[in-house]
Design a protein around this motif. Sequence first.
Motif, PDB file in Angstrom:
ATOM      1  N   LEU A 165       0.830  -1.205   0.000  1.00 23.90           N
ATOM      2  CA  LEU A 165       0.000   0.000   0.000  1.00 23.90           C
ATOM      3  C   LEU A 165       0.866   1.257   0.000  1.00 23.90           C
ATOM      4  O   LEU A 165       0.561   2.241  -0.687  1.00 23.90           O
ATOM      5  N   GLU A 166       1.948   1.210   0.744  1.00 27.89           N
ATOM      6  CA  GLU A 166       2.831   2.382   0.857  1.00 27.89           C
ATOM      7  C   GLU A 166       3.592   2.670  -0.436  1.00 27.89           C
ATOM      8  O   GLU A 166       4.156   3.757  -0.592  1.00 27.89           O
ATOM      9  N   GLN A 167       3.587   1.717  -1.373  1.00 29.27           N
ATOM     10  CA  GLN A 167       4.230   1.929  -2.665  1.00 29.27           C
ATOM     11  C   GLN A 167       3.276   2.504  -3.712  1.00 29.27           C
ATOM     12  O   GLN A 167       3.693   2.849  -4.819  1.00 29.27           O
ATOM     13  N   ALA A 168       1.999   2.621  -3.356  1.00 28.19           N
ATOM     14  CA  ALA A 168       1.014   3.160  -4.304  1.00 28.19           C
ATOM     15  C   ALA A 168       1.352   4.616  -4.627  1.00 28.19           C
ATOM     16  O   ALA A 168       1.744   5.380  -3.732  1.00 28.19           O
ATOM     17  N   PRO A 169       1.216   5.034  -5.892  1.00 27.78           N
ATOM     18  CA  PRO A 169       1.539   6.416  -6.274  1.00 27.78           C
ATOM     19  C   PRO A 169       0.811   7.463  -5.420  1.00 27.78           C
ATOM     20  O   PRO A 169       1.409   8.473  -5.026  1.00 27.78           O
ATOM     21  N   ALA A 170      -0.471   7.217  -5.118  1.00 31.57           N
ATOM     22  CA  ALA A 170      -1.254   8.188  -4.352  1.00 31.57           C
ATOM     23  C   ALA A 170      -0.748   8.352  -2.924  1.00 31.57           C
ATOM     24  O   ALA A 170      -0.982   9.386  -2.290  1.00 31.57           O
ATOM     25  N   ILE A 193      -4.091   3.600   6.232  1.00 38.76           N
ATOM     26  CA  ILE A 193      -3.013   3.478   5.237  1.00 38.76           C
ATOM     27  C   ILE A 193      -3.629   3.256   3.852  1.00 38.76           C
ATOM     28  O   ILE A 193      -3.219   3.868   2.860  1.00 38.76           O
ATOM     29  N   GLU A 194      -4.640   2.406   3.808  1.00 42.51           N
ATOM     30  CA  GLU A 194      -5.367   2.115   2.574  1.00 42.51           C
ATOM     31  C   GLU A 194      -6.001   3.395   2.020  1.00 42.51           C
ATOM     32  O   GLU A 194      -5.962   3.657   0.810  1.00 42.51           O
ATOM     33  N   ALA A 195      -6.576   4.202   2.906  1.00 40.66           N
ATOM     34  CA  ALA A 195      -7.237   5.455   2.498  1.00 40.66           C
ATOM     35  C   ALA A 195      -6.244   6.366   1.782  1.00 40.66           C
ATOM     36  O   ALA A 195      -6.543   6.943   0.732  1.00 40.66           O
ATOM     37  N   LYS A 196      -5.050   6.497   2.355  1.00 44.15           N
ATOM     38  CA  LYS A 196      -4.057   7.360   1.706  1.00 44.15           C
ATOM     39  C   LYS A 196      -3.595   6.765   0.385  1.00 44.15           C
ATOM     40  O   LYS A 196      -3.380   7.482  -0.598  1.00 44.15           O
ATOM     41  N   ALA A 197      -3.480   5.449   0.357  1.00 44.28           N
ATOM     42  CA  ALA A 197      -3.000   4.768  -0.850  1.00 44.28           C
ATOM     43  C   ALA A 197      -3.969   4.888  -2.020  1.00 44.28           C
ATOM     44  O   ALA A 197      -3.557   4.807  -3.180  1.00 44.28           O
ATOM     45  N   ILE A 198      -5.254   5.093  -1.742  1.00 43.92           N
ATOM     46  CA  ILE A 198      -6.239   5.222  -2.826  1.00 43.92           C
ATOM     47  C   ILE A 198      -6.582   6.684  -3.128  1.00 43.92           C
ATOM     48  O   ILE A 198      -7.438   6.969  -3.960  1.00 43.92           O
ATOM     49  N   GLY A 199      -5.924   7.612  -2.418  1.00 45.47           N
ATOM     50  CA  GLY A 199      -6.077   9.030  -2.760  1.00 45.47           C
ATOM     51  C   GLY A 199      -6.982   9.848  -1.876  1.00 45.47           C
ATOM     52  O   GLY A 199      -7.318  10.986  -2.216  1.00 45.47           O
ATOM     53  N   ALA A 206     -12.642   8.982  -8.458  1.00 41.64           N
ATOM     54  CA  ALA A 206     -12.953  10.361  -8.051  1.00 41.64           C
ATOM     55  C   ALA A 206     -11.668  11.173  -7.907  1.00 41.64           C
ATOM     56  O   ALA A 206     -11.591  12.336  -8.323  1.00 41.64           O
ATOM     57  N   ARG A 207     -10.635  10.557  -7.353  1.00 43.08           N
ATOM     58  CA  ARG A 207      -9.349  11.247  -7.178  1.00 43.08           C
ATOM     59  C   ARG A 207      -8.731  11.605  -8.517  1.00 43.08           C
ATOM     60  O   ARG A 207      -8.172  12.701  -8.686  1.00 43.08           O
ATOM     61  N   SER A 208      -8.835  10.709  -9.488  1.00 47.70           N
ATOM     62  CA  SER A 208      -8.190  10.949 -10.783  1.00 47.70           C
ATOM     63  C   SER A 208      -8.849  12.083 -11.562  1.00 47.70           C
ATOM     64  O   SER A 208      -8.217  12.700 -12.411  1.00 47.70           O
TER      65      SER A 208
END
Length: 267
Positions: free
Chosen positions: A28-33, A128-134, A107-109
């Motif tokens: 999750l921490e490697q996600a671009p968002a 952590i998931e919330a931040k990873a999805i934007g 929605a973030r995109s």
Amino acid sequence: MKDILAEIVAHKQVEVAARKQVRSIAELEQAPAFKRTPLSLSSFLKDPAKTGIIAEFKRRSPSKGLINGNVTVQEVTTAYTRYGASGLSVLTDEKYFGGSADDLQQARSFNNIPILRKDFMIDEYQIIEAKAIGADVILLIAECLSAAEVARLAQFANNLGLEVLMEVHGESQLEKATQHVQMVGVNNRDLTTFKVNFNRSCELAPKIPADKCKVAESGISDPAAIATLKQAGFQGFLIGEHFMRQENPARAFEQFVADVKAAEKVS
């Protein structure tokens, strides 16, 4: 009546445990968002150039069933942003609300305003998931969390750069608001029965700590109510079902904002 909130939380515990097995925290921490700097919803709510409305994308609910299954995240959320929403709320609970992490990511995109991850947050993993999805903001429901849990999860969220909206249903829950809670939302809907009492916001407004941004939630369908709630000290207005149950939520939001502006000119 069956306690719907208790049922949802029990299911959420099982769901989160399962998701931890599928996707690790390191992943999750490697996600671009995860690397983006979150936006401040509390600042957007205080911006006089915007409406103060947190407009919600919600397909269904436990009390109403299917609300709207015909619209896309892109068409609805971009219209919300275009016509002055201060923030977006996106349901990510799948079993009870028909949402998904993908809805929030879409929605973030398409939008550059703050996004609240609307879910039943009980575990640091979800933050952590919330931040990873934007997401920029998480929701903590005081009704289903102890004061210690609210304090722990809110601090964890702030450490990741996310703001916290703590939702209350009664005065006794206000004491759970710590320094790591930026916004306090008063839900006019009873989460055990799902009945709405609109007066709840106005009754609790004076009792919300002065340093918290005040948000009224649920049951807001009359543009004139916004003026009343502003006079009571509210800066944010979380509205979802009213728009989503219209055939064209985008047009419904545009008209609502126009009516709010007209009502404010009269008053």
